[in-house]
Design an enzyme around this catalytic site. Structure first.
Site, PDB file in Angstrom:
ATOM      1  N   ASP A 297       0.809  -1.212   0.000  1.00 53.21           N
ATOM      2  CA  ASP A 297       0.000   0.000   0.000  1.00 53.21           C
ATOM      3  C   ASP A 297       0.849   1.272   0.000  1.00 53.21           C
ATOM      4  OD1 ASP A 297      -2.689   0.535  -0.036  1.00 53.21           O
ATOM      5  OD2 ASP A 297      -3.066  -0.428   1.891  1.00 53.21           O
ATOM      6  N   GLU A 323      -4.898   7.754   0.106  1.00 48.25           N
ATOM      7  CA  GLU A 323      -5.455   7.066   1.257  1.00 48.25           C
ATOM      8  C   GLU A 323      -4.506   7.030   2.458  1.00 48.25           C
ATOM      9  OE1 GLU A 323      -6.958   3.140   0.427  1.00 48.25           O
ATOM     10  OE2 GLU A 323      -8.039   3.110   2.321  1.00 48.25           O
ATOM     11  N   ASP A 385      -5.885   5.915  -4.813  1.00 47.44           N
ATOM     12  CA  ASP A 385      -6.009   4.767  -3.918  1.00 47.44           C
ATOM     13  C   ASP A 385      -4.910   3.790  -4.330  1.00 47.44           C
ATOM     14  OD1 ASP A 385      -6.659   2.657  -2.306  1.00 47.44           O
ATOM     15  OD2 ASP A 385      -8.824   2.857  -2.615  1.00 47.44           O
ATOM     16  N   ILE A 387      -3.811   0.903  -3.194  1.00 48.65           N
ATOM     17  CA  ILE A 387      -4.336  -0.463  -3.383  1.00 48.65           C
ATOM     18  C   ILE A 387      -5.787  -0.459  -2.928  1.00 48.65           C
ATOM     19  CG2 ILE A 387      -4.224  -2.889  -2.693  1.00 48.65           C
ATOM     20  CD1 ILE A 387      -1.319  -2.760  -2.820  1.00 48.65           C
ATOM     21  N   ASP A 388      -6.655  -0.433  -3.894  1.00 52.11           N
ATOM     22  CA  ASP A 388      -8.086  -0.431  -3.614  1.00 52.11           C
ATOM     23  C   ASP A 388      -8.562  -1.884  -3.620  1.00 52.11           C
ATOM     24  OD1 ASP A 388     -10.727   0.470  -3.302  1.00 52.11           O
ATOM     25  OD2 ASP A 388     -11.051   0.293  -5.459  1.00 52.11           O
ATOM     26  N   THR A 390      -8.310  -3.855  -0.661  1.00 50.02           N
ATOM     27  CA  THR A 390      -7.275  -4.525   0.135  1.00 50.02           C
ATOM     28  C   THR A 390      -7.659  -5.956   0.483  1.00 50.02           C
ATOM     29  OG1 THR A 390      -7.214  -2.368   1.167  1.00 50.02           O
ATOM     30  CG2 THR A 390      -5.707  -4.000   2.011  1.00 50.02           C
ATOM     31  N   ASP A 537     -11.999   6.150  -3.608  1.00 49.00           N
ATOM     32  CA  ASP A 537     -12.654   4.879  -3.926  1.00 49.00           C
ATOM     33  C   ASP A 537     -13.566   4.974  -5.152  1.00 49.00           C
ATOM     34  OD1 ASP A 537     -11.659   2.976  -2.109  1.00 49.00           O
ATOM     35  OD2 ASP A 537     -12.851   3.852  -0.487  1.00 49.00           O
TER      36      ASP A 537
HETATM   37  N1  LIG Z   1     -18.177  -0.546   5.913  1.00 55.06           N
HETATM   38  C1  LIG Z   1     -17.855  -0.142   4.694  1.00 55.06           C
HETATM   39  N2  LIG Z   1     -18.809   0.198   3.822  1.00 55.06           N
HETATM   40  C2  LIG Z   1     -18.507   0.587   2.583  1.00 55.06           C
HETATM   41  N3  LIG Z   1     -17.247   0.684   2.103  1.00 55.06           N
HETATM   42  C3  LIG Z   1     -16.249   0.358   2.941  1.00 55.06           C
HETATM   43  C4  LIG Z   1     -16.481  -0.062   4.252  1.00 55.06           C
HETATM   44  N4  LIG Z   1     -15.302  -0.306   4.818  1.00 55.06           N
HETATM   45  C5  LIG Z   1     -14.361  -0.039   3.892  1.00 55.06           C
HETATM   46  N5  LIG Z   1     -14.921   0.372   2.747  1.00 55.06           N
HETATM   47  C6  LIG Z   1     -14.290   0.819   1.511  1.00 55.06           C
HETATM   48  O1  LIG Z   1     -14.567  -0.117   0.482  1.00 55.06           O
HETATM   49  C7  LIG Z   1     -13.409  -0.219  -0.316  1.00 55.06           C
HETATM   50  C8  LIG Z   1     -13.402  -1.509  -1.050  1.00 55.06           C
HETATM   51  O2  LIG Z   1     -14.500  -1.528  -1.888  1.00 55.06           O
HETATM   52  P1  LIG Z   1     -15.095  -2.870  -2.472  1.00 55.06           P
HETATM   53  O3  LIG Z   1     -15.982  -3.436  -1.443  1.00 55.06           O
HETATM   54  O4  LIG Z   1     -15.831  -2.385  -3.656  1.00 55.06           O
HETATM   55  O5  LIG Z   1     -13.966  -3.766  -2.805  1.00 55.06           O
HETATM   56  C9  LIG Z   1     -12.278  -0.082   0.653  1.00 55.06           C
HETATM   57  O6  LIG Z   1     -11.171   0.394  -0.030  1.00 55.06           O
HETATM   58  P2  LIG Z   1      -9.698  -0.138   0.392  1.00 55.06           P
HETATM   59  O7  LIG Z   1      -9.663  -1.605   0.155  1.00 55.06           O
HETATM   60  O8  LIG Z   1      -8.811   0.637  -0.505  1.00 55.06           O
HETATM   61  O9  LIG Z   1      -9.538   0.219   1.842  1.00 55.06           O
HETATM   62  C10 LIG Z   1     -12.814   0.916   1.666  1.00 55.06           C
HETATM   63  O10 LIG Z   1     -12.443   2.239   1.360  1.00 55.06           O
HETATM   64 MG   LIG Z   2     -10.147   1.835  -1.616  1.00 58.08          MG
END
Ligand SMILES: Nc1ncnc2c1ncn2[C@@H]1O[C@H](COP(=O)(O)O)[C@@H](OP(=O)(O)O)[C@H]1O
Ligand SMILES: [Mg+2]
Length: 603
Positions: A297, A323, A385, A387-388, A390, A537
């Site tokens: 990240d 991020e 972002d 690493i989106d 994660t 995001d």
């Molecule tokens: N409770 C929640 N509700 C919605 N989105 C959330 C969440 N907790 C984390 N996220 C966000 O959802 C992203 C991932 O999206 P997806 O579900 O589409 O894969 C995460 O990005 P990161 O992985 O960069 O932290 C984070 O920012």
């Molecule tokens: Mg993200």
């Protein structure tokens, strides 16, 4: 002692080989084909000298004559049979067992450029200047117009090669001929500087010897020659780690889109792919040890911000909303992680070879804090972002590196690298499809449409959202993680619409990319109450979808507003689909929300 030629490009390359007239022996081929991922090893005869290059966009005409759009050797056949490459072509040049028992080699852009190439010594690897050399960058997209060679063979008729100034203008000054025929009178030009800045280790004009010739003790040093090296896991060798901070090499002219697109893959994807592989191999998938993800990240964020600072027009001040920040890393107990990040970043930079920069630990911390900007309605801000997705990254599933540019509060550029997403459609199925190439790079510029290309650097293709107007045929995407979106609500929306297919659940903004090229028709995202969406995001993903002809709104049908700082300010959720389906989708969303609210407070 061998030469191993590897094609890491997303397309076939036809290597051509020319032995020098005084070479005591020839290699066992003068031309052959290498499919993507293929390689071929040949014995390297004692004392051999000559050059090797890659031909691209080759085909055989009805009369049986073989020809290539770049690097053609005019033989009319697969083998070059003693002919040289027609410029422009990137050349690898060797003289084995030369003076002092040394091998001499270089990668030359003196005859122009047609594809990225890297030469890496392997085996013995001794000698002061025994190190990888080459040109890792895809220069065809950023070649100055007056040097650019376009071909109808390329999708969209785009640039396939970049001429040297000598070839383009033929003047003695650029060609180092006549009165310019010596190193004192033939100096670098703005054009040779374009090549040198992009590829500091490659020859950029005839007298560029000082920084461009490499030597290894002959012994049993073998050589790997790789086309499109940047996504390969290139390990550095030799005594080449003593790089010093040398300031920013500024490219002559590069648009933010070209910079963002060209530079996301080389370092950053390598980090992502390599770290994910390590994680999967070492089995560190439990939440307990998140450190490998953390390293990836931060590493990704540092590399992207480095590249943007180097390549984006320097006039305006640099601002990035990203991020990660350095707070956790400055705490006691984080020393080891900081050490790992520093090592990963410096190694990646050396391996890539484009920049001569070394990060100290303090440098790493401050580079991370480049991402602390608040964004907002005025000026230009990068949004990243690193690493989106994660969670998907940890599982070995989908993730994305997402970069966007905000200008006066509006997203004007988006790039989405999805290393695990197949280049072809993922259709209605979860996961990949028919043995397809993996690794997709989406990009979009405001008013100019959206494109996808392979992460290995295939030509870009325009994409558009699907044109389904009957919800019964539609499928919808949502988060893989149940905690990220309310599935009762998305299920009820789908039901109201009449969607038949089960939800396609994948991580990260890969959902936006897949939607933008028509793999599915709808994306639904309804976080739990109180969750605030972050701009990184959605910024890149949403412009990729809107430029592909789709719509991205909140549950009330409002466009997403990226001008409010680090968070999005929105009503309930995010929905995306094509223009045909949006009216009925919005209605279904509002009905489903109303119903849910009524169920919650029965009065
Ligand atoms: N409770 C929640 N509700 C919605 N989105 C959330 C969440 N907790 C984390 N996220 C966000 O959802 C992203 C991932 O999206 P997806 O579900 O589409 O894969 C995460 O990005 P990161 O992985 O960069 O932290 C984070 O920012
Ligand atoms: Mg993200």
């Amino acid at each position: 002692k061998t030469f191993t030629v590897t094609n890491n490009c997303g397309y076939t390359v036809w290597p051509g080989i020319l032995s020098a007239g005084n070479s005591p022996a020839a290699l066992d081929s003068t031309g052959f084909a290498l499919a993507p991922g293929e390689s071929r090893t040949m014995p390297a005869p004692h004392g051999w000298s000559g050059r090797l290059w890659g031909r691209t966009f080759c085909s055989t005409d009805p009369a049986g004559r073989f020809a290539c759009a770049t690097g053609d050797c005019g033989s009319g056949r697969l083998d070059c049979a003693g002919n040289a490459a027609k410029p422009p072509a990137t050349l690898a040049e060797f003289t084995l067992d030369g003076s002092g028992g040394m091998d001499f080699y270089d990668v030359s852009l003196v005859d122009g450029y047609n594809l990225p190439m890297l030469v890496t010594p392997r085996g013995g690897v001794t000698g002061e200047n025994c190190a990888p050399t080459g040109c890792m960058v895809d220069l065809n997209g950023k070649c100055p117009a007056e040097l650019s060679v376009a071909s109808p063979a390329a999708a969209g008729g785009g640039g396939v090669a970049c001429k040297s100034a000598c070839e383009a203008f033929g003047s003695a000054q650029y060609c180092c001929s006549g009165e310019y025929g010596n190193p004192n009178t033939c100096r670098p030009s703005a054009y040779s500087q374009f090549f040198k800045n992009a590829c500091p280790r490659a020859y950029s004009y005839a007298y560029d010897d000082a920084t461009s010739t490499f030597t290894c003790a002959s012994g049993d040093t073998s050589y790997d020659i790789t086309f499109c090296p940047s996504t390969a896991s290139v390990k550095s060798v030799g005594s080449d780690h003593g790089m010093v901070y040398a300031g920013g090499a500024q490219l002559v002219s590069s648009s933010p889109r070209v910079a963002a697109k060209t530079w996301l893959p080389p370092g950053v994807i390598v980090v992502g792919v390599a770290v994910q592989k390590d994680i999967l191999q070492s089995g560190v998938q439990s939440k307990a040890d998140q450190s490998p993800v953390t390293v990836a990240d931060y590493g990704s964020q540092i590399l992207v911000s480095l590249v943007l600072k180097m390549e984006a027009p320097a006039s305006s001040s640099f601002s990035m909303v990203a991020e990660e920040d350095s707070e956790e890393l400055r705490k006691e107990g984080a020393e080891e992680i900081l050490e790992n990040i520093t090592e990963l970043v410096n190694e990646t930079i050396v391996d890539d070879g484009t920049y001569s920069i070394y990060f100290s630990k303090e440098g790493i911390l401050s580079a991370i804090d480049d991402g602390k900007s608040e964004g907002g309605p005025s000026g230009r801000h990068w949004v990243l972002d690193p690493i989106d997705g994660t969670k998907g990254f940890l599982r070995g599933d989908q993730y994305a590196i997402a970069l966007a540019l905000l200008d006066e509060g509006k997203v004007v550029l988006g790039v989405l690298a999805c290393p695990n997403l197949s280049l072809g459609s993922i259709g209605n199925l979860n996961g990949g499809s028919s043995g397809d190439q993996v690794g997709a790079l989406f990009s979009a510029t405001i008013g100019c449409g959206a494109e996808v290309e392979s992460l290995q650097g295939s030509p870009a293709q325009k994409i558009s959202v699907c044109s389904i107007d009957n919800p019964v045929e539609a499928s919808f995407f949502e988060s893989y993680e149940g905690a990220h979106s309310l599935r009762d609500l998305t299920g009820s929306i789908a039901e109201k619409l009449g969607v038949q297919a089960p939800p396609v659940r994948i991580d990260s903004q890969a959902k936006y990319g897949a939607l933008a090229r028509g793999d599915g028709a709808i994306y639904l995202r309804f976080p739990h109450k109180g969750y605030r969406e972050k701009i990184w995001d959605h910024a890149a993903g949403s412009i990729v979808v809107t430029e592909a002809g789709g719509l991205v709104t909140d549950a009330s049908g409002n466009d997403l507003d990226f001008s409010k700082g680090r968070f999005l300010d929105l009503d309930t959720g995010i929905i995306a689909t094509n223009k045909q389906l949006m009216p009925s989708l919005l209605k279904a969303v509002q009905d489903a929300i109303k119903e849910q609210n009524q169920a919650a407070s029965p009065l």
